[in-house]
Design a protein around this motif. Sequence first.
Motif, PDB file in Angstrom:
ATOM      1  N   ASN A 346       0.909  -1.154  -0.013  1.00 44.02           N
ATOM      2  CA  ASN A 346      -0.060  -0.032  -0.018  1.00 44.02           C
ATOM      3  C   ASN A 346       0.815   1.368  -0.142  1.00 44.02           C
ATOM      4  O   ASN A 346       0.412   2.332  -0.786  1.00 44.02           O
ATOM      5  CB  ASN A 346      -0.868  -0.040   1.303  1.00 44.02           C
ATOM      6  CG  ASN A 346      -2.136  -0.354   0.822  1.00 44.02           C
ATOM      7  OD1 ASN A 346      -2.736   0.081  -0.258  1.00 44.02           O
ATOM      8  ND2 ASN A 346      -2.617  -1.326   1.854  1.00 44.02           N
ATOM      9  N   ASN A 350       1.018   3.727  -2.993  1.00 48.81           N
ATOM     10  CA  ASN A 350       0.776   5.429  -2.850  1.00 48.81           C
ATOM     11  C   ASN A 350       2.087   6.141  -3.205  1.00 48.81           C
ATOM     12  O   ASN A 350       1.485   7.105  -4.000  1.00 48.81           O
ATOM     13  CB  ASN A 350       1.006   5.554  -1.226  1.00 48.81           C
ATOM     14  CG  ASN A 350      -0.646   5.576  -0.671  1.00 48.81           C
ATOM     15  OD1 ASN A 350      -1.488   4.861  -1.543  1.00 48.81           O
ATOM     16  ND2 ASN A 350      -0.744   5.050   0.410  1.00 48.81           N
ATOM     17  N   GLY A 420      -5.961   2.739   2.521  1.00 49.50           N
ATOM     18  CA  GLY A 420      -4.693   1.749   2.512  1.00 49.50           C
ATOM     19  C   GLY A 420      -3.717   2.284   3.573  1.00 49.50           C
ATOM     20  O   GLY A 420      -3.118   1.043   4.419  1.00 49.50           O
TER      21      GLY A 420
HETATM   22 MG   LIG Z   1      -3.271   3.839  -0.930  1.00 45.58          MG
END
Ligand SMILES: [Mg+2]
Length: 478
Positions: A346, A350, A420
């Motif tokens: 995650n 990102n 996330g």
């Molecule tokens: Mg995320």
Amino acid sequence: MKYTLLWRLCTVIAFGTVLLFWAIDWLTTHTESSMSFIATEHQQQLLDYGKQADEIMRSEGEAGLAIWLKNLQQKEQTWAAIVSTDISPMAESTLYAPFFERFQIGRSVEWKIHLYFQENPVMEVPFADDNTHFLIQLPQRMRPGALLIYANVLLQIALPLILLCLLSVVLYRHVMTPLRKLENVTKAFSEGHLDVRTNASLQSRHDELTRLAITFDKMADKTSQLIYTQRQLLGDLSHELRTPLTRIDMAIDFMEQRINPRQALERLRYEASTMRNLVEDTLTLAWLNTESPLLTYDDFDLVELLQVICEDARFEYPDRVLTTALPDAAPIKHSSQLALGQAIENIVRNGLRHTPVNTAVAVLLTRVVQGYQLVIKDHGPGVPPDMLNDIFKPFFRVDKARAAVQDLKDHNQGRGFGLGLALAYRQIEAVGGTITAQNYTDDGNRASGLCITVALYDTGAPAQPARPAQPARPAQLA
Ligand SMILES: [Mg+2]
Ligand SMILES: Nc1ncnc2c1ncn2[C@@H]1O[C@H](COP(=O)(O)OP(=O)(O)OP(=O)(O)O)[C@@H](O)[C@H]1O
């Protein structure tokens, strides 16, 4: 003090009982002794008899005194006599043998009477010449202590009963009052008043019940916090579900009108999978929030895990650069490969999503004293400083509008629901680590962006041989 209530009860009961015994004993003795004297009017009556006898002796002689004595004995239903100091009977008085053994001249009417003797004592009133004595066995009607039995019942049965009942009531109130307060608070809490607490009312006692109250308050804090979080999650989830549901409705409309049905079907599939991911992530988050589990099932090599994640990420974002600086191996014990893997994935995604095309995201792993430190730095816009903590909250997006557009654009890249990092935070917590976010500026390289630092500590917990049954949402992390 650990056993304050116990000591308090012990002190009250022990001292109270001893004091009670002492008080009863003192009262009994005192009452008995005050009841052992002949009443003043009866004392006077006896003295008057002695005086009368003396006067009759002087006026009428022994013959007259004998008649008076007889009348007196009849009147008072007792024995009376006149004797000289050497205890020789006078005025036809009769003395019995035991009398000589027991009697001594000098038992005045003011003397104490032994209340437990069956026989009434013989009282003596001397004549004026001091050589003659009027003797009379105390008439029954003048015997003191008639009320002694009632006094004893009162002092030895009724009084202790009343005092012990009072003591019990005091102790009961001392213990029950806070318990009742606790009961009311618990009832109110169970009826949905999640803000009620025992607070200072019970906490000023400083005893075992205070500890119970503090524990209750902590439990209430935690439970209410969980309920609020779950409510918030549920609210956010239903809100987030609206968009895919609207798109599903639209896709169905398209299919019904046979407008590009193949694309509509694809859209349906995509939205269904989005919704599945959203629901699964939310449930996993709810499970992590509720259970606060410590995931310690696996021993694995973190470097291998990072390599796999980076490989996948490079494939997904071919237009970004992903650099790594990893040691040869980083064995991790008592952790969860799946939870840690999802969390890192995650964070890396990102970074890649926010870093501009052709700029780099760096993944750096170093060994530190208590474990490992993983740093993921990107070249993106970073996060406003006042939101650096908020990005770990569920469904939080720095710019919801931007995220929505981004989400539409990035269908292939996935979600953008703001779950996330919230998941990553709890997943890393569950494997005994911490995660923090900072903006960084590297003037030398003219670079800036977001830097996420993950510290992984050895939990010291033994690897669990088998996973326990996981109640709420184990599937993703299991
Ligand atoms: Mg995320
Ligand atoms: N590397 C980053 N650079 C800039 N902003 C970021 C970065 N990582 C996260 N954010 C901000 O934090 C928010 C929360 O991130 P998070 O990963 O929780 O959600 P998301 O990426 O939007 O959605 P999801 O992860 O559920 O697909 C993001 O919406 C974004 O605004």
